[in-house]
Design a protein around this motif. Structure first.
Motif, PDB file in Angstrom:
ATOM      1  N   ALA A   1      44.215  36.596  26.426  1.00 38.30           N
ATOM      2  CA  ALA A   1      43.589  37.689  26.008  1.00 38.30           C
ATOM      3  C   ALA A   1      41.978  37.737  26.135  1.00 38.30           C
ATOM      4  O   ALA A   1      41.427  38.940  26.519  1.00 38.30           O
ATOM      5  N   THR A   2      41.355  36.621  26.252  1.00 38.46           N
ATOM      6  CA  THR A   2      40.124  36.674  26.448  1.00 38.46           C
ATOM      7  C   THR A   2      39.874  37.028  27.794  1.00 38.46           C
ATOM      8  O   THR A   2      38.720  38.086  28.047  1.00 38.46           O
ATOM      9  N   ALA A   3      40.465  36.542  28.484  1.00 41.61           N
ATOM     10  CA  ALA A   3      40.334  36.767  30.128  1.00 41.61           C
ATOM     11  C   ALA A   3      40.779  38.304  30.493  1.00 41.61           C
ATOM     12  O   ALA A   3      40.015  39.005  31.189  1.00 41.61           O
ATOM     13  N   ALA A   4      41.807  38.662  29.671  1.00 38.36           N
ATOM     14  CA  ALA A   4      42.383  40.164  29.995  1.00 38.36           C
ATOM     15  C   ALA A   4      41.280  41.120  29.544  1.00 38.36           C
ATOM     16  O   ALA A   4      40.983  42.279  30.096  1.00 38.36           O
ATOM     17  N   ALA A   5      40.702  40.820  28.335  1.00 37.00           N
ATOM     18  CA  ALA A   5      39.304  41.702  27.864  1.00 37.00           C
ATOM     19  C   ALA A   5      38.687  41.939  29.000  1.00 37.00           C
ATOM     20  O   ALA A   5      37.980  43.094  28.896  1.00 37.00           O
ATOM     21  N   ALA A   6      37.914  41.015  29.603  1.00 36.41           N
ATOM     22  CA  ALA A   6      36.946  41.075  30.574  1.00 36.41           C
ATOM     23  C   ALA A   6      37.477  41.959  31.691  1.00 36.41           C
ATOM     24  O   ALA A   6      36.688  42.758  32.358  1.00 36.41           O
TER      25      ALA A   6
ATOM     26  N   ALA B   1      47.381  51.008  33.721  1.00 37.69           N
ATOM     27  CA  ALA B   1      48.355  50.696  32.336  1.00 37.69           C
ATOM     28  C   ALA B   1      47.987  49.259  32.164  1.00 37.69           C
ATOM     29  O   ALA B   1      47.832  48.513  33.069  1.00 37.69           O
ATOM     30  N   PHE B   2      47.918  48.885  31.003  1.00 39.85           N
ATOM     31  CA  PHE B   2      47.449  47.690  30.398  1.00 39.85           C
ATOM     32  C   PHE B   2      48.753  47.340  29.524  1.00 39.85           C
ATOM     33  O   PHE B   2      48.921  47.807  28.585  1.00 39.85           O
ATOM     34  N   LEU B   3      49.489  46.116  29.934  1.00 41.04           N
ATOM     35  CA  LEU B   3      50.810  45.750  29.520  1.00 41.04           C
ATOM     36  C   LEU B   3      50.855  44.270  29.265  1.00 41.04           C
ATOM     37  O   LEU B   3      50.192  43.219  29.943  1.00 41.04           O
ATOM     38  N   SER B   4      51.841  43.730  28.402  1.00 42.65           N
ATOM     39  CA  SER B   4      52.363  42.472  28.433  1.00 42.65           C
ATOM     40  C   SER B   4      53.776  42.444  28.497  1.00 42.65           C
ATOM     41  O   SER B   4      54.357  43.327  28.936  1.00 42.65           O
TER      42      SER B   4
ATOM     43  N   LEU C   1      48.282  41.689  23.887  1.00 44.30           N
ATOM     44  CA  LEU C   1      47.228  43.031  23.854  1.00 44.30           C
ATOM     45  C   LEU C   1      46.464  43.289  22.937  1.00 44.30           C
ATOM     46  O   LEU C   1      45.435  43.776  23.116  1.00 44.30           O
ATOM     47  N   ARG C   2      47.069  43.087  21.423  1.00 45.55           N
ATOM     48  CA  ARG C   2      46.522  43.167  20.255  1.00 45.55           C
ATOM     49  C   ARG C   2      45.035  42.205  20.190  1.00 45.55           C
ATOM     50  O   ARG C   2      43.781  42.809  20.104  1.00 45.55           O
ATOM     51  N   LEU C   3      45.294  41.141  20.907  1.00 45.82           N
ATOM     52  CA  LEU C   3      44.036  40.162  20.692  1.00 45.82           C
ATOM     53  C   LEU C   3      43.260  40.557  21.769  1.00 45.82           C
ATOM     54  O   LEU C   3      41.810  40.309  21.802  1.00 45.82           O
ATOM     55  N   SER C   4      43.801  41.173  22.977  1.00 47.83           N
ATOM     56  CA  SER C   4      42.768  41.429  24.196  1.00 47.83           C
ATOM     57  C   SER C   4      41.847  42.647  23.617  1.00 47.83           C
ATOM     58  O   SER C   4      40.565  42.698  24.086  1.00 47.83           O
ATOM     59  N   ILE C   5      42.400  43.575  22.969  1.00 46.21           N
ATOM     60  CA  ILE C   5      41.672  44.718  22.594  1.00 46.21           C
ATOM     61  C   ILE C   5      40.800  44.539  21.680  1.00 46.21           C
ATOM     62  O   ILE C   5      39.703  45.063  21.530  1.00 46.21           O
ATOM     63  N   GLN C   6      40.871  43.489  20.992  1.00 50.19           N
ATOM     64  CA  GLN C   6      39.752  43.173  19.684  1.00 50.19           C
ATOM     65  C   GLN C   6      38.641  42.482  20.371  1.00 50.19           C
ATOM     66  O   GLN C   6      37.701  42.599  20.000  1.00 50.19           O
ATOM     67  N   SER C   7      38.877  42.019  21.724  1.00 48.48           N
ATOM     68  CA  SER C   7      37.712  41.400  22.360  1.00 48.48           C
ATOM     69  C   SER C   7      36.935  42.664  23.388  1.00 48.48           C
ATOM     70  O   SER C   7      36.095  42.147  24.056  1.00 48.48           O
ATOM     71  N   VAL C   8      37.590  43.801  23.393  1.00 50.11           N
ATOM     72  CA  VAL C   8      37.075  44.661  24.236  1.00 50.11           C
ATOM     73  C   VAL C   8      35.642  45.178  23.572  1.00 50.11           C
ATOM     74  O   VAL C   8      35.805  45.774  22.405  1.00 50.11           O
ATOM     75  N   PRO C   9      34.393  45.365  24.191  1.00 45.45           N
ATOM     76  CA  PRO C   9      33.178  45.726  23.575  1.00 45.45           C
ATOM     77  C   PRO C   9      33.292  47.075  23.439  1.00 45.45           C
ATOM     78  O   PRO C   9      33.904  47.806  24.278  1.00 45.45           O
ATOM     79  N   ARG C  10      32.820  47.470  22.386  1.00 43.33           N
ATOM     80  CA  ARG C  10      32.991  49.097  22.059  1.00 43.33           C
ATOM     81  C   ARG C  10      31.826  49.780  22.991  1.00 43.33           C
ATOM     82  O   ARG C  10      30.751  49.372  22.986  1.00 43.33           O
TER      83      ARG C  10
END
Length: 346
Positions: A126-131, A235-238, A151-160
């Motif tokens: 998720a950390t890598a996916a957010a970047a 599309a952003f999927l798992s 995906l939930r963890l990824s989006i938590q690491s996307v900067p606002r």
């Protein structure tokens, strides 16, 4: 955002170039509410990643034991308070990235080291996916999203940040009971972070019968959402594995007997709530005719499909989406990457 370089002793994990996003104050009218637990997690993260204190020193400073320090640091990662970027690249991962890209014709492959604790695989991916996602988001884009823990963890690491004319489209229906992994929550969270318009599939992810699904999808409102989903820019999927304890089973979408039926039909996992085999073909099973989700064949025409998933149990379904041409950008771990490549030798 706080930036610092962390070098630890042997008792602590080494983390370089840590980006710590600490947002701990929520505005309530003219007052401000501060969550005490979030404050402890934020302070512990600051002291560990920026100030360079050991866990024992942090415990003494905050008046808590080391077990709790470890727990709140994990909480800070899970809640997106801590975002870590490692600038160095491992040669073994780079080699796997090149092999995956060449073998399956990918735009990009990102392979991260598999952590010793298998439960941490979704977090590191998720950390890598957010970047990767953050780098690809642009003004005016339409983004389709799936669901799942990664995906939930990824989006938590996307900067606002605010992007103009951006829309987020959920690519499948929702759950009938509350869950942090609900597709509606995933889509709405990303839209909120980016100031975008959000579109939901106002129906369950899985209907009771095929005729119910056909009736619902014929409604103009839902037909419009699926038409939007088929035309997204990204599309952003798992993907989900097919095991007795898989996500679909845990949230009550399928039963244990249906898991067994799917295995007999040759299914290895799902993408967008559709079950596929190891070659990326839909299996012949009634569940696929009941899915209120974008059919996987539409993914082949979307310009950029980013799939974030990993672990040995996901290797077969990841192989399926790669063979089926449903993925343009893959973010996975070393263990899964090696297993995928071994399944499809040159």
């Amino acid at each position: 955002m706080f930036r610092g370089r962390r070098s630890t002793s042997h008792e602590d994990e080494q983390v370089d170039d840590a980006d710590i996003l600490a947002s701990s104050v929520t505005s309530l009218g003219s007052r401000h509410y501060i969550d005490p637990e979030e404050q402890i997690a934020t302070r512990a993260a600051w002291l560990y990643f920026v100030a360079g204190l050991t866990q024992a020193q942090i415990g003494k400073k905050l008046g808590i034991n080391r077990t709790r320090v470890n727990r709140v640091l994990a909480q800070a990662r899970d809640q997106g308070l801590v975002q870590i970027n490692i600038t160095g690249r491992l040669a073994s991962c780079v080699e796997l990235e090149d092999r995956l890209s060449q073998r399956f014709g990918l735009q990009e492959a990102v392979v991260v080291p598999t952590p010793p604790d298998q439960d941490m695989i979704p977090q590191v991916i998720a950390t890598a996916a957010a970047a990767v996602l953050s780098q690809r988001l642009k003004n005016g884009m339409s983004v389709g999203v799936g669901w799942g823990r990664t995906l939930r963890l990824s989006i938590q690491s996307v900067p606002r940040r605010r992007l103009d004319r951006l829309s987020v489209v959920s690519l499948l229906g929702g759950l009938t009971r509350g869950s942090a992994m609900n597709p509606h929550e995933t889509a709405s969270h990303l839209a909120d972070l980016l100031g975008g318009q959000c579109y939901y599939v106002a129906a369950p992810a899985l209907t009771d019968t095929e005729s119910t699904r056909n009736l619902l999808i014929a409604q103009p409102m839902l037909r419009e959402i699926f038409e939007r989903g088929a035309k997204v820019d990204l599309a952003f999927l798992s993907v989900g594995a097919l095991t007795p304890g898989c996500t679909m089973s845990r949230v009550g979408l399928i039963t244990r007997s249906e898991v067994d039926d799917l295995l007999r039909a040759g299914a290895v996992g799902d993408i967008c709530a559709h079950w596929i085999n190891v070659e990326g073909q839909l299996v012949d099973h009634p569940l696929n005719a009941r899915a209120m989700a974008l059919p996987p064949h539409y993914l082949k025409s979307i310009p950029c499909v980013v799939i974030a998933s990993g672990g040995r149990t996901k290797a077969q379904v990841l192989h399926g989406v790669l063979k089926g041409g449903m993925c343009k950008v893959l973010i996975t771990d070393e263990q899964a990457a090696k297993t995928i490549l071994a399944m499809d030798p040159a």
